[in-house]
Write a protein that holds these residues in place. Structure first.
Motif, mmCIF file in Angstrom:
data_model
loop_
_atom_site.group_PDB
_atom_site.id
_atom_site.type_symbol
_atom_site.label_atom_id
_atom_site.label_comp_id
_atom_site.label_asym_id
_atom_site.label_seq_id
_atom_site.Cartn_x
_atom_site.Cartn_y
_atom_site.Cartn_z
ATOM 1 N N LEU A 21 0.831 -1.211 0.000
ATOM 2 C CA LEU A 21 0.000 0.000 0.000
ATOM 3 C C LEU A 21 0.862 1.257 0.000
ATOM 4 C CD1 LEU A 21 -2.810 -1.047 2.531
ATOM 5 C CD2 LEU A 21 -2.973 -0.864 0.046
ATOM 6 N N GLU A 22 1.945 1.236 0.757
ATOM 7 C CA GLU A 22 2.863 2.381 0.762
ATOM 8 C C GLU A 22 3.444 2.608 -0.630
ATOM 9 O OE1 GLU A 22 5.959 3.662 4.039
ATOM 10 O OE2 GLU A 22 6.926 2.232 2.673
ATOM 11 N N GLY A 23 3.798 1.505 -1.288
ATOM 12 C CA GLY A 23 4.333 1.631 -2.636
ATOM 13 C C GLY A 23 3.311 2.158 -3.620
ATOM 14 N N LEU A 24 2.050 1.735 -3.483
ATOM 15 C CA LEU A 24 1.003 2.121 -4.430
ATOM 16 C C LEU A 24 0.642 3.594 -4.350
ATOM 17 C CD1 LEU A 24 -1.495 -0.895 -4.307
ATOM 18 C CD2 LEU A 24 -0.359 -0.003 -6.338
ATOM 19 N N PHE A 25 0.822 4.216 -3.184
ATOM 20 C CA PHE A 25 0.331 5.581 -3.012
ATOM 21 C C PHE A 25 1.413 6.627 -2.719
ATOM 22 C CE2 PHE A 25 -3.363 2.924 -1.980
ATOM 23 C CZ PHE A 25 -4.284 3.458 -2.870
ATOM 24 N N PHE A 26 2.676 6.214 -2.567
ATOM 25 C CA PHE A 26 3.666 7.205 -2.165
ATOM 26 C C PHE A 26 5.019 7.111 -2.877
ATOM 27 C CE2 PHE A 26 0.893 6.448 1.532
ATOM 28 C CZ PHE A 26 0.350 7.714 1.675
ATOM 29 N N THR A 27 5.516 5.918 -3.163
ATOM 30 C CA THR A 27 6.928 5.799 -3.526
ATOM 31 C C THR A 27 7.282 6.389 -4.890
ATOM 32 O OG1 THR A 27 6.500 3.538 -4.297
ATOM 33 C CG2 THR A 27 7.333 3.790 -2.049
ATOM 34 N N GLY A 28 6.439 6.147 -5.908
ATOM 35 C CA GLY A 28 6.797 6.588 -7.260
ATOM 36 C C GLY A 28 5.885 7.659 -7.821
ATOM 37 N N ILE A 29 5.269 8.469 -6.960
ATOM 38 C CA ILE A 29 4.306 9.455 -7.445
ATOM 39 C C ILE A 29 4.933 10.464 -8.390
ATOM 40 C CG2 ILE A 29 2.834 9.218 -5.406
ATOM 41 C CD1 ILE A 29 3.981 11.820 -4.350
ATOM 42 N N ASN A 164 8.045 -3.219 -7.114
ATOM 43 C CA ASN A 164 8.430 -2.294 -8.178
ATOM 44 C C ASN A 164 7.230 -1.911 -9.038
ATOM 45 O OD1 ASN A 164 11.535 -1.742 -8.557
ATOM 46 N ND2 ASN A 164 11.367 -3.820 -7.763
ATOM 47 N N GLY A 165 6.300 -2.859 -9.231
ATOM 48 C CA GLY A 165 5.072 -2.524 -9.944
ATOM 49 C C GLY A 165 4.251 -1.496 -9.192
ATOM 50 N N ALA A 166 4.186 -1.659 -7.860
ATOM 51 C CA ALA A 166 3.483 -0.675 -7.039
ATOM 52 C C ALA A 166 4.179 0.684 -7.115
ATOM 53 C CB ALA A 166 3.429 -1.158 -5.589
ATOM 54 N N PHE A 167 5.501 0.656 -7.168
ATOM 55 C CA PHE A 167 6.298 1.881 -7.307
ATOM 56 C C PHE A 167 5.908 2.635 -8.580
ATOM 57 C CE2 PHE A 167 10.205 3.877 -8.983
ATOM 58 C CZ PHE A 167 10.548 4.721 -7.934
ATOM 59 N N ASP A 168 5.787 1.915 -9.690
ATOM 60 C CA ASP A 168 5.393 2.546 -10.955
ATOM 61 C C ASP A 168 3.921 2.971 -10.941
ATOM 62 O OD1 ASP A 168 7.883 2.357 -12.165
ATOM 63 O OD2 ASP A 168 7.515 0.339 -12.892
ATOM 64 N N MET A 330 -0.918 3.069 -13.873
ATOM 65 C CA MET A 330 -1.583 2.448 -12.729
ATOM 66 C C MET A 330 -1.569 0.927 -12.839
ATOM 67 S SD MET A 330 -5.428 3.248 -11.306
ATOM 68 C CE MET A 330 -6.162 2.725 -12.853
ATOM 69 N N CYS A 331 -1.501 0.406 -14.053
ATOM 70 C CA CYS A 331 -1.534 -1.049 -14.272
ATOM 71 C C CYS A 331 -0.162 -1.700 -14.117
ATOM 72 C CB CYS A 331 -2.089 -1.346 -15.669
ATOM 73 S SG CYS A 331 -3.780 -0.782 -15.924
ATOM 74 N N ALA A 332 0.862 -0.920 -13.779
ATOM 75 C CA ALA A 332 2.206 -1.489 -13.658
ATOM 76 C C ALA A 332 2.268 -2.601 -12.629
ATOM 77 C CB ALA A 332 3.211 -0.381 -13.298
ATOM 78 N N VAL A 333 1.484 -2.470 -11.556
ATOM 79 C CA VAL A 333 1.510 -3.481 -10.503
ATOM 80 C C VAL A 333 0.979 -4.828 -11.011
ATOM 81 C CG1 VAL A 333 -0.813 -3.009 -9.584
ATOM 82 C CG2 VAL A 333 0.991 -3.826 -8.048
ATOM 83 N N LEU A 334 0.234 -4.813 -12.111
ATOM 84 C CA LEU A 334 -0.247 -6.062 -12.705
ATOM 85 C C LEU A 334 0.799 -6.698 -13.614
ATOM 86 C CD1 LEU A 334 -3.859 -4.893 -13.698
ATOM 87 C CD2 LEU A 334 -3.137 -6.033 -11.584
ATOM 88 N N PHE A 335 1.634 -5.848 -14.261
ATOM 89 C CA PHE A 335 2.648 -6.359 -15.178
ATOM 90 C C PHE A 335 3.901 -6.836 -14.444
ATOM 91 C CE2 PHE A 335 0.674 -2.977 -18.043
ATOM 92 C CZ PHE A 335 -0.149 -3.880 -18.680
ATOM 93 N N ALA A 336 4.271 -6.137 -13.383
ATOM 94 C CA ALA A 336 5.552 -6.384 -12.717
ATOM 95 C C ALA A 336 5.754 -7.810 -12.223
ATOM 96 C CB ALA A 336 5.732 -5.386 -11.568
ATOM 97 N N PRO A 337 4.734 -8.468 -11.635
ATOM 98 C CA PRO A 337 4.982 -9.826 -11.115
ATOM 99 C C PRO A 337 5.430 -10.825 -12.177
ATOM 100 C CG PRO A 337 2.943 -8.940 -10.225
ATOM 101 C CD PRO A 337 3.393 -7.994 -11.280
#
Length: 501
Positions: A21-29, A164-168, A330-337
């Motif tokens: 969750l931290e990655g999804l909303f803060f790390t790569g904004i 990393n996907g969450a980061f993107d 926003m879909c990066a978290v789906l591709f990264a895994p």
């Protein structure tokens, strides 16, 4: 399963999910800069750089190429500052641990968001330090979260790539700010809210992250974070027992080493930081990092003026493509895994006789490195073509390539080099790449002034440069083949020796 073991597993899962969750909303904004630029233009940032010009037909239009150049430079300065800071941040992480590093990151995050919240069109220059602080803070928080993969050995690379996907994907935060701005929410209110969210980082730092580092592999009942005195004493006793076990293992391995060949004993010794940096594995990995990062940063710095030019300055069309790019991010978290699954695909298989776990991991990583290089090449080909509808495909390839790149970079460093040097090795690669990223400034200047905003010839050159990325996966594959040949030769020699006896 004992109660302590269940509590430890629950703690691990809470750390994993809260980090996601931290990655999804803060790390790569900061990588949603394209969406924020649209808002900043509406609010008049760098508006003084626009000038009215008269064409041959005596028609007047507004030339905002200077404004576009300033926004591109803000992103360029931020990415360079981030890459330069990765080495000292990595050293701080290895030396002082997770808590200190995350506190520094939280301070930078608050500083950056407050700079934008308090800025106005008259103080547009504040965007330079603001975005630099935000992007550096996000990267630092992300680096501290990567070690969570150590808690789940069988899915270590997969978790790293998910993060990393969450980061993107967190780039979508700036799209949300853009949509809120269109509905009357001011830029100041949005960034004051983001600054107040720093309390989340502090809570994770003290309750769900270790003070030092997550060991690999961790003990079954490994715990961390703030706890009651009784649990603290218990944890100290467990750590002392673990140290005793490690000392016993070292003594046993020392006895066993007397029975091994001398060259094999040297392989077991921990490599120094200097020897890692000077190895061919790291040098070709550095070329791979520099090449892909350069292509990514050139695109992110110029995507808004590129869309403006291809859309013939039609603002509603530019807004549409800007939103499409942000939604794709926003879909990066789906591709990264997918990259992590490629790198972890061998974990369920039995190792070959004499094969080390590190060798198997490295052999598996070569395919992921190759696919990342291939994505980068096709991505460059697409954004070179001056066709507006084709940019949908460019956005998809950019997001997939970015999520593969960062996950592949950190996973490879954790595989190829000792974990005690992870922060320094990862940071060194990123910091050295800053030297190449300085080339952005003359390139952007040439595009705006000599090529009159048309980057076609520059993009062709960047596409050719992207071919350098293929050297690294080829070298890793050859390196693994040489190790396999060497291992097979040693086994044959050993068999011959036993036969003679």
């Amino acid at each position: 399963m004992s109660g302590n073991h269940r509590r430890a597993k629950l703690h691990h899962w809470l750390t994993l999910l809260s980090g996601l969750l931290e990655g999804l909303f803060f790390t790569g904004i900061a990588f949603g800069w394209t969406s924020l630029v649209f808002v900043l233009k509406v609010d008049g940032y760098f508006g003084e750089c626009c000038a009215n010009t008269t064409t041959v037909e005596n028609t007047t239009h507004t030339d905002c190429s200077g404004q576009d150049e300033n926004f591109s430079q803000v992103m360029s300065v931020a990415t360079i500052s981030n890459t330069i800071m990765r080495l000292p941040i990595g050293y701080l992480f290895d030396r002082c641990g997770t808590t200190v590093t995350r506190l520094v990151a939280t301070s930078l995050y608050v500083t950056g968001t407050l700079f934008i919240a308090l800025s106005t069109a008259e103080t547009s220059v504040l965007l330079y330090p603001a975005l630099s602080c935000i992007i550096t803070a996000g990267s630092t928080l992300h680096m501290s979260n990567v070690q969570v993969g150590n808690l789940f050995d069988s899915y270590r690379s997969t978790i790293i790539t998910v993060y990393n996907g969450a980061f993107d994907s967190s780039a979508v935060v700036f799209l949300i700010i853009k949509l809120l701005h269109e509905r009357g929410v001011s830029l100041r209110s949005s960034f004051l809210f983001l600054a107040s969210c720093s309390i989340i980082h502090l809570l994770r730092t003290f309750f769900l992250m270790p003070r030092g580092h997550v060991p690999y592999p961790p003990p079954e009942t490994y715990t961390y974070g703030v706890s009651c005195p009784r649990r603290s004493r218990r944890r100290e006793e467990e750590e002392e027992n673990n140290k005793k076990e490690e000392r016993a293992e070292v003594e046993m391995s020392a006895l066993n080493s007397l029975k091994r060949p001398q060259h094999e004993h040297k392989k077991q010794e921990a490599a120094s930081f200097q020897s890692c940096v000077l190895s061919w594995l790291f040098l070709w990995h550095l070329v791979w990092v520099v090449t892909i990062l350069f292509c990514q940063c050139i695109f992110l710095s110029s995507v808004n003026p590129m869309l403006t030019r291809l859309a013939d300055n039609h603002q509603s069309l530019v807004s549409h493509y800007t939103n499409a790019f942000a939604i794709t991010q926003m879909c990066a978290v789906l591709f990264a895994p997918m990259n992590g699954l490629i790198m972890d695909r061998h974990k369920r298989r039995t190792l070959a006789p004499g094969e080390t776990k590190r060798e198997a991991d490295m052999r598996s990583s070569s395919l992921a490195l190759f696919l990342t290089s291939l994505q980068c090449f096709f991505f460059c080909v697409c954004f070179t073509c001056p066709v507006l509808p084709l940019q949908y495909l460019t956005f998809i390839l950019q997001v997939i390539n970015s999520s593969f790149f960062y996950g592949g970079h950190q996973s490879f460093v954790s595989i190829a080099f000792p974990m005690s040097h992870f922060g320094k090795m990862s940071g060194t690669a990123m910091s050295l790449s800053a030297l190449a990223l300085f080339v952005q400034f003359p390139i952007l200047h040439v595009i705006q002034h000599q090529l009159h905003g048309d980057p076609f010839y520059v993009n062709v050159g960047i596409t050719l440069v992207s071919l350098l990325a293929f050297i690294h996966p080829l070298h890793v594959r050859l390196h693994c083949r040489n190790l396999a040949i060497q291992r097979k030769t040693e086994q044959e020699v050993k068999k011959e020796g036993l036969t003679r006896c």
